[in-house]
Design a protein around this motif. Structure first.
Motif, short mmCIF file in Angstrom:
data_model
loop_
_atom_site.label_atom_id
_atom_site.label_comp_id
_atom_site.label_asym_id
_atom_site.label_seq_id
_atom_site.Cartn_x
_atom_site.Cartn_y
_atom_site.Cartn_z
N ASP A 69 0.82 -1.22 0.00
CA ASP A 69 0.00 0.00 0.00
C ASP A 69 0.85 1.27 0.00
N ASP A 73 -3.16 5.97 0.42
CA ASP A 73 -4.36 6.79 0.21
C ASP A 73 -4.05 8.28 0.07
N ARG A 101 -7.55 4.78 -8.47
CA ARG A 101 -8.30 4.38 -7.27
C ARG A 101 -9.30 3.24 -7.54
N ASP A 104 -6.99 0.17 -7.69
CA ASP A 104 -5.98 0.11 -6.62
C ASP A 104 -4.62 -0.29 -7.17
#
Length: 129
Positions: A69, A73, A101, A104
């Protein structure tokens, strides 16, 4: 004395923007002066260097799949930069990815004009804000 491995590494930088950074000031004669600063004239906004790989393909894959990740975000872009070992080396090869987004993942995009011919984004980005 050349004991150094000259094989490049491929660093991964994530950032929230890739744009021109300008600074405006006034000349003594009252006219405006625009100057550029940071990485030649590019600002990466909030950014971090996440690590590196010895193989370009593995670095690309880690970025594409948003490994661990790295987007967090908040990072809209990722840059893979080829870094040659040594002191004061000029690394000019880098590849830009934009975060999607919906899927991902990061998708490789064309390098914008402002990144062309820039060098050492990995190291210089550590000192720019």
């Amino acid at each position: 004395m050349n004991y150094m491995n000259t094989n490049p590494i491929y660093t991964i930088i994530c950032c929230d923007t890739v744009e021109l950074k300008t600074k405006e000031s006034i000349n003594p004669d009252g006219t405006a002066l625009t100057s550029y600063s940071c990485i030649g004239d590019v600002i990466l906004g909030d950014h971090d260097v996440f690590g590196f790989f010895h193989e370009k393909e593995i670095a690309f894959e880690a970025v594409r799949m948003n490994a661990c990740d790295i987007c967090e975000d908040c990072y809209n872009y990722a840059i893979v930069e080829e870094v040659i070992p040594g002191l004061y080396t000029l690394s000019r090869n880098h590849w830009l990815f934009k975060y999607n987004r919906d899927t991902d993942e990061y998708i490789q995009i064309d390098e914008p004009e402002i990144l062309r011919n820039k060098a050492n984004l990995t190291w210089i980005s550590r000192w720019c804000d």
